[in-house]
Design a protein around this motif. Sequence first.
Motif, PDB file in Angstrom:
ATOM      1  N   ASP B 321       8.452  -4.750   8.311  1.00 51.55           N
ATOM      2  CA  ASP B 321       9.496  -4.915   7.918  1.00 51.55           C
ATOM      3  C   ASP B 321       9.886  -6.522   7.419  1.00 51.55           C
ATOM      4  OD1 ASP B 321       9.617  -2.223   7.278  1.00 51.55           O
ATOM      5  OD2 ASP B 321      11.434  -2.043   8.704  1.00 51.55           O
ATOM      6  N   ALA B 322       9.532  -7.186   8.720  1.00 50.71           N
ATOM      7  CA  ALA B 322       9.905  -8.575   8.418  1.00 50.71           C
ATOM      8  C   ALA B 322       8.892  -9.424   7.994  1.00 50.71           C
ATOM      9  CB  ALA B 322      10.075  -9.073  10.168  1.00 50.71           C
ATOM     10  N   LEU B 323       7.597  -8.969   7.969  1.00 52.21           N
ATOM     11  CA  LEU B 323       6.444  -9.911   7.631  1.00 52.21           C
ATOM     12  C   LEU B 323       6.200  -9.296   6.314  1.00 52.21           C
ATOM     13  CD1 LEU B 323       4.452 -10.141  10.731  1.00 52.21           C
ATOM     14  CD2 LEU B 323       5.722 -11.952   9.611  1.00 52.21           C
ATOM     15  N   ALA B 324       6.375  -7.863   5.926  1.00 51.61           N
ATOM     16  CA  ALA B 324       5.688  -7.485   4.576  1.00 51.61           C
ATOM     17  C   ALA B 324       6.786  -6.549   3.878  1.00 51.61           C
ATOM     18  CB  ALA B 324       4.480  -6.624   5.094  1.00 51.61           C
ATOM     19  N   PRO B 325       8.072  -7.198   3.711  1.00 52.10           N
ATOM     20  CA  PRO B 325       9.197  -6.321   3.282  1.00 52.10           C
ATOM     21  C   PRO B 325       8.743  -5.611   1.782  1.00 52.10           C
ATOM     22  CG  PRO B 325       9.773  -8.618   2.963  1.00 52.10           C
ATOM     23  CD  PRO B 325       8.421  -8.592   3.975  1.00 52.10           C
ATOM     24  N   HIS B 326       7.897  -6.350   1.179  1.00 48.02           N
ATOM     25  CA  HIS B 326       7.747  -5.774  -0.154  1.00 48.02           C
ATOM     26  C   HIS B 326       6.399  -5.119  -0.250  1.00 48.02           C
ATOM     27  CE1 HIS B 326      10.740  -8.315  -1.180  1.00 48.02           C
ATOM     28  NE2 HIS B 326      10.241  -9.339  -0.819  1.00 48.02           N
ATOM     29  N   ILE B 327       5.808  -4.890   0.857  1.00 45.14           N
ATOM     30  CA  ILE B 327       4.447  -3.846   0.661  1.00 45.14           C
ATOM     31  C   ILE B 327       4.898  -2.565   1.131  1.00 45.14           C
ATOM     32  CG2 ILE B 327       2.244  -3.575   2.039  1.00 45.14           C
ATOM     33  CD1 ILE B 327       2.080  -6.608   2.396  1.00 45.14           C
ATOM     34  N   PRO B 328       4.677  -1.645   0.233  1.00 44.93           N
ATOM     35  CA  PRO B 328       4.922  -0.170   0.600  1.00 44.93           C
ATOM     36  C   PRO B 328       3.796   0.638   1.267  1.00 44.93           C
ATOM     37  CG  PRO B 328       3.941  -0.525  -1.590  1.00 44.93           C
ATOM     38  CD  PRO B 328       4.009  -1.986  -1.090  1.00 44.93           C
ATOM     39  N   VAL B 329       4.287   1.663   1.662  1.00 44.39           N
ATOM     40  CA  VAL B 329       3.317   2.642   2.318  1.00 44.39           C
ATOM     41  C   VAL B 329       2.830   3.792   1.133  1.00 44.39           C
ATOM     42  CG1 VAL B 329       2.742   4.460   3.836  1.00 44.39           C
ATOM     43  CG2 VAL B 329       4.133   2.363   4.356  1.00 44.39           C
ATOM     44  N   PRO B 330       1.604   3.916   0.599  1.00 42.11           N
ATOM     45  CA  PRO B 330       0.307   3.278   1.027  1.00 42.11           C
ATOM     46  C   PRO B 330       0.175   1.866   0.971  1.00 42.11           C
ATOM     47  CG  PRO B 330      -0.107   4.828  -0.571  1.00 42.11           C
ATOM     48  CD  PRO B 330       1.404   4.831  -0.239  1.00 42.11           C
ATOM     49  N   PRO B 332      -1.292  -1.522  -0.490  1.00 40.97           N
ATOM     50  CA  PRO B 332      -2.128  -1.883  -1.458  1.00 40.97           C
ATOM     51  C   PRO B 332      -3.140  -2.810  -0.777  1.00 40.97           C
ATOM     52  CG  PRO B 332      -0.200  -2.922  -1.714  1.00 40.97           C
ATOM     53  CD  PRO B 332       0.108  -2.114  -0.381  1.00 40.97           C
ATOM     54  N   PRO B 333      -4.153  -3.309  -1.701  1.00 40.11           N
ATOM     55  CA  PRO B 333      -5.010  -4.455  -1.273  1.00 40.11           C
ATOM     56  C   PRO B 333      -4.304  -5.745  -0.806  1.00 40.11           C
ATOM     57  CG  PRO B 333      -5.750  -3.420  -3.089  1.00 40.11           C
ATOM     58  CD  PRO B 333      -4.388  -2.945  -2.971  1.00 40.11           C
ATOM     59  N   ALA B 334      -4.720  -6.205   0.085  1.00 44.30           N
ATOM     60  CA  ALA B 334      -3.697  -7.260   0.721  1.00 44.30           C
ATOM     61  C   ALA B 334      -4.309  -8.839   0.021  1.00 44.30           C
ATOM     62  CB  ALA B 334      -4.411  -7.632   2.241  1.00 44.30           C
ATOM     63  N   PRO B 335      -2.891  -9.428  -0.092  1.00 42.35           N
ATOM     64  CA  PRO B 335      -3.294 -10.714  -0.975  1.00 42.35           C
ATOM     65  C   PRO B 335      -4.187 -11.776   0.020  1.00 42.35           C
ATOM     66  CG  PRO B 335      -1.025 -10.445  -0.037  1.00 42.35           C
ATOM     67  CD  PRO B 335      -1.657  -9.218   0.301  1.00 42.35           C
ATOM     68  N   ALA B 336      -3.801 -11.794   1.351  1.00 45.93           N
ATOM     69  CA  ALA B 336      -4.807 -12.598   1.956  1.00 45.93           C
ATOM     70  C   ALA B 336      -6.102 -12.621   2.253  1.00 45.93           C
ATOM     71  CB  ALA B 336      -3.833 -12.610   3.429  1.00 45.93           C
ATOM     72  N   ARG B 337      -6.464 -11.386   2.410  1.00 44.20           N
ATOM     73  CA  ARG B 337      -8.116 -11.021   2.283  1.00 44.20           C
ATOM     74  C   ARG B 337      -8.491  -9.940   1.820  1.00 44.20           C
ATOM     75  NH1 ARG B 337     -10.344 -10.301   8.049  1.00 44.20           N
ATOM     76  NH2 ARG B 337     -10.866  -8.200   7.843  1.00 44.20           N
ATOM     77  N   PRO B 338      -9.506  -9.757   1.131  1.00 46.20           N
ATOM     78  CA  PRO B 338      -9.875  -8.452   0.461  1.00 46.20           C
ATOM     79  C   PRO B 338     -10.013  -7.082   1.281  1.00 46.20           C
ATOM     80  CG  PRO B 338     -11.860  -9.862   0.955  1.00 46.20           C
ATOM     81  CD  PRO B 338     -10.699 -10.627   1.174  1.00 46.20           C
ATOM     82  N   VAL B 339      -9.501  -6.259   0.918  1.00 45.11           N
ATOM     83  CA  VAL B 339      -9.431  -4.892   2.092  1.00 45.11           C
ATOM     84  C   VAL B 339     -10.744  -4.233   1.550  1.00 45.11           C
ATOM     85  CG1 VAL B 339      -8.766  -2.652   2.112  1.00 45.11           C
ATOM     86  CG2 VAL B 339      -7.209  -4.690   2.036  1.00 45.11           C
ATOM     87  N   PRO B 340     -11.820  -4.114   2.576  1.00 48.18           N
ATOM     88  CA  PRO B 340     -12.901  -3.311   2.108  1.00 48.18           C
ATOM     89  C   PRO B 340     -12.527  -2.031   1.287  1.00 48.18           C
ATOM     90  CG  PRO B 340     -12.299  -3.299   4.528  1.00 48.18           C
ATOM     91  CD  PRO B 340     -11.428  -4.094   3.925  1.00 48.18           C
ATOM     92  N   PRO B 341     -13.717  -1.687   0.541  1.00 46.55           N
ATOM     93  CA  PRO B 341     -13.341  -0.344   0.169  1.00 46.55           C
ATOM     94  C   PRO B 341     -13.280   0.926   0.992  1.00 46.55           C
ATOM     95  CG  PRO B 341     -15.744  -1.158  -0.318  1.00 46.55           C
ATOM     96  CD  PRO B 341     -14.851  -2.381   0.210  1.00 46.55           C
ATOM     97  N   ALA B 342     -12.769   1.999   0.690  1.00 40.96           N
ATOM     98  CA  ALA B 342     -12.777   3.082   1.640  1.00 40.96           C
ATOM     99  C   ALA B 342     -13.977   3.449   2.093  1.00 40.96           C
ATOM    100  CB  ALA B 342     -12.006   4.224   1.035  1.00 40.96           C
ATOM    101  N   PRO B 343     -14.349   3.587   3.062  1.00 45.08           N
ATOM    102  CA  PRO B 343     -15.806   3.861   3.610  1.00 45.08           C
ATOM    103  C   PRO B 343     -16.249   5.242   2.748  1.00 45.08           C
ATOM    104  CG  PRO B 343     -14.167   3.993   5.467  1.00 45.08           C
ATOM    105  CD  PRO B 343     -13.646   3.591   4.290  1.00 45.08           C
ATOM    106  N   ALA B 344     -17.698   5.083   2.917  1.00 41.11           N
ATOM    107  CA  ALA B 344     -18.117   6.422   1.987  1.00 41.11           C
ATOM    108  C   ALA B 344     -18.783   7.238   3.127  1.00 41.11           C
ATOM    109  CB  ALA B 344     -19.398   6.126   0.974  1.00 41.11           C
ATOM    110  N   ARG B 345     -18.770   8.638   2.702  1.00 40.00           N
ATOM    111  CA  ARG B 345     -19.692   9.380   3.686  1.00 40.00           C
ATOM    112  C   ARG B 345     -20.816   9.320   3.867  1.00 40.00           C
ATOM    113  NH1 ARG B 345     -16.345  15.224   4.070  1.00 40.00           N
ATOM    114  NH2 ARG B 345     -16.854  14.800   6.053  1.00 40.00           N
TER     115      ARG B 345
END
Lengths: 534, 534
Positions: B321-330, B332-345
């Motif tokens: 809440d302190a560091l990411a007040p605007h980031i909801p659940v679920p 989203p991709p992070a601004p600071a570094r790319p989130v890897p794509p969801a792993p495939a089966r």
Amino acid sequence: MTTAPAPHPAPTRNGARTLLHALVGAGVDVCFANPGTSEMYAVAALDDEPGMRGILCLFEGVATGAADGYGRMTGRPACTLLHTGPGLANGLANLHNARRARTPLVNVVGDHARFHKPYDSPLESDIEGFADPVSGWVRRVRDARALAAETAEAVARARDGQVTTLIVPADLTWESAAPTAAYAAEEPAGGTAVLAGAEAAARALGSGEPAAILLGGAATRARGLRAAARIAAATGARLLCESFPARLERGGGLPVAERLAYLPESADAQLAGVRHLVLAGAASPVTFFGYPGRSSDLVPEGCEVHPLDGPTVQALEALADALAPHIPVPVPPAPARPVPPAPARPTLPTGPLTAATAGAAIGALLPEAAIVVDEANTSGLHLHAATAGAPRHDWLTLTGGAIGQGLPVATGAAVACPDRPVVCLEADGSAMYTLQALWTQAREQLNVTTVVFDNAAYAILGLELRKAAPDAATPRAGALLDLSSPRLDFVALAEGMGVPAARATTAEEFTALLRRALTEPGPFLIDCVVPSAV
Amino acid sequence: MTTAPAPHPAPTRNGARTLLHALVGAGVDVCFANPGTSEMYAVAALDDEPGMRGILCLFEGVATGAADGYGRMTGRPACTLLHTGPGLANGLANLHNARRARTPLVNVVGDHARFHKPYDSPLESDIEGFADPVSGWVRRVRDARALAAETAEAVARARDGQVTTLIVPADLTWESAAPTAAYAAEEPAGGTAVLAGAEAAARALGSGEPAAILLGGAATRARGLRAAARIAAATGARLLCESFPARLERGGGLPVAERLAYLPESADAQLAGVRHLVLAGAASPVTFFGYPGRSSDLVPEGCEVHPLDGPTVQALEALADALAPHIPVPVPPAPARPVPPAPARPTLPTGPLTAATAGAAIGALLPEAAIVVDEANTSGLHLHAATAGAPRHDWLTLTGGAIGQGLPVATGAAVACPDRPVVCLEADGSAMYTLQALWTQAREQLNVTTVVFDNAAYAILGLELRKAAPDAATPRAGALLDLSSPRLDFVALAEGMGVPAARATTAEEFTALLRRALTEPGPFLIDCVVPSAV
């Protein structure tokens, strides 16, 4: 004062080699092992110490039970090699049994490197806490220079007839250690037995009043039995032996000491009327469990108890020399009461397979010099009588009541005595505790015939449940003692671990399989399907 | 303040019934049991207490491990019923694991009747000595009137996330006891999480320097993972989780936390360059064992460690809440570094069966809501990656390093969650410690698919031996790590305990068997024959 063998050149020897060298130097040459990472230098050192035989066990309870069987048969310790606290924990139940059997046994328990201990890593645990309840002596090695001497001391203390536990931090096994040091072992007490302290027993036995001698410990071996039999022949005293002897020598004409029964009511009947009870290496008899409304003390009212002090066998011999100076060994028929004729061997049974008919077959076929390991529980009620006329053999029992002892003890006894046939008489429920012992029997090609009395129940507990709830229907409780759903397939289980096996459902099938198993080398398991005997 | 249910009429209730009634009243309704004579009144009382389900285990290590699995999945304790000191001793290794997993678990250990204790009968032992190293709370009941309250306290203390041990003398189970008393349970600390104490962590995470959050305990469940992912998305911190989480929720799009590797060299690589390490429910990372010439501390030089105090999940949420007040659940991709794509089966494998191809098949077929129990050791190196893209599931690991945990934990998890498929991924050497769990799976018809990675070796120890003796030939040492002589037949072993089983030697066979096992109800075992992965 014992002198250690000449050490190898010190600079090339790390702590692990020092450890093994000290063990071998102290006369320990078999290691029942289930090692892990913290013992890996000790494992590696096996290639530098050909005097030590490493025997792999798939579970620590097998390793400790095998060391118990080995110690009982050789009179000297084997060692175990166990992995930190949880590894030791898995072996505790059979160490409890070994403690009760007064077996010489050395546990070597590896621990984390000393510098790693403060980090509380996952395997960190209170090893001394686990070891203390079963060990007469526990030592954590704190310095590589002390490793050789402390190893030698662990062996020397074990030779007093107890379990010792040496905890060895891993870093001490990879550091270089001082060469094997001489260890000043205490000499055992000399053999100059006297009658001192046994006067009361002598008077009681000579009084003509009903007397019994209860034999235990060393007195259940041939020499003690012969001395006791001389006393019995001269005085009419009855010979009894403790319910669960560590090693009872019998058969082949050896004097017979009747085992005190496990069930309190039966033991009461055996001791009824005894006025003097002489304890020779046995504790004063008590019930195995406490029950509502009865005493735990089996000594009948009005009976005096006379413990023999000092080394038991010597005390018995001194007593025999005093009371029966003219009675030679072997003992002739007693003047005071008729000696029963030597027990006959049963004839081979036919028809239905029961605990009784299986016992008869075992009694008829038990070979010369057999080592019998008895964890047959309720199915074993007939075994002792059925084998009384067999050729000379040893009988090893469940000394501490912690089931899961039979298969491991048989394994260790077979390692100790490779030229003798081992017959393991095992209850199905107890077999399932440490069944992994079969794999070690297959791997080492040990000559063990295992008979599993397969009645698909914890039958002994059914007996207890009927005492606890005599008037009630107990379907849910009864289900908790039932092993029939699903039925265990001991043939498949044995074959799954490399031990050939077959099932017997008639007395004839059992006899044929037993003959075959006793004739062939290596292990064999007979699934002996019987109804519950109680 | 909790209020006990209305007691039965007191005059008809003995201590055993009081015990069970108090357990059920406190919310314990499953008992994993391997009882003996001293527990027989408690067994008999099952017929008066339909709220308690008794589940028979053929070895105590199965009972304690099953209670661990049950507690991990339900968050509330099952009880065990164990027979005196040796019975408890047989269950200690898995209690060690449960302690490390912080599992709520109540041991009920029967002891001799109080009047019987002084007689030192064969099963007499130091039960507290065995219990203390694994228990957060140990109590011997000394008075029948205290039985109900002390039972309730044992449950309440266990709910704090620890093993408790209640020692019950047999006479207290047959005496009449006071009715169940109310027990004043302490309220758990409230949920008003604040950032207090987390300022240093907040500053570190906001500094832009390389940071990682190491998740453990409650933080490896969905709620903790989501909070941590918000922080990661806002700050670029990496998400790691402890090497052996008690229960890691994953799959189905849940945020991924990379598990810290077991092998020190791999863990070093994972942590290299991290400047700030925030501990959320995890201890500061250390190596599993100590090794010559390296530090046990895995924290890289120059890295600051910031533990979060208080309830972990709330602390993470406050930090988010302190560091990411605007980031909801679920997240989203992070601004600071790319989130890897969801792993495939993985795709279904073909050809040779290896730990890797078996892992691919498991990753491709793992069903929705599976509970995975992982004691695959070296054969499991590929499993975590292969299942990262699977539907939502739980992953239960070997928390304390005491092998023999997998089959029992799977058994208890299946009792806890009868509607969810359980997949037990098990190393061959570890399987042999507590294989008796299969019988309970068959008896209770539990929906457990066991995959035994059968490489016929203690492969992980082979790795360690090569470290300990890098330059030497070690045939005798190597033999002690070899399970190939004789080869274990896991199909026979499973069928011997009533669990259907089959062997796979190709990827196609394995895939077909896995499909079948996951489709059919009840237990099934696949003997997955693979070469050593290391």
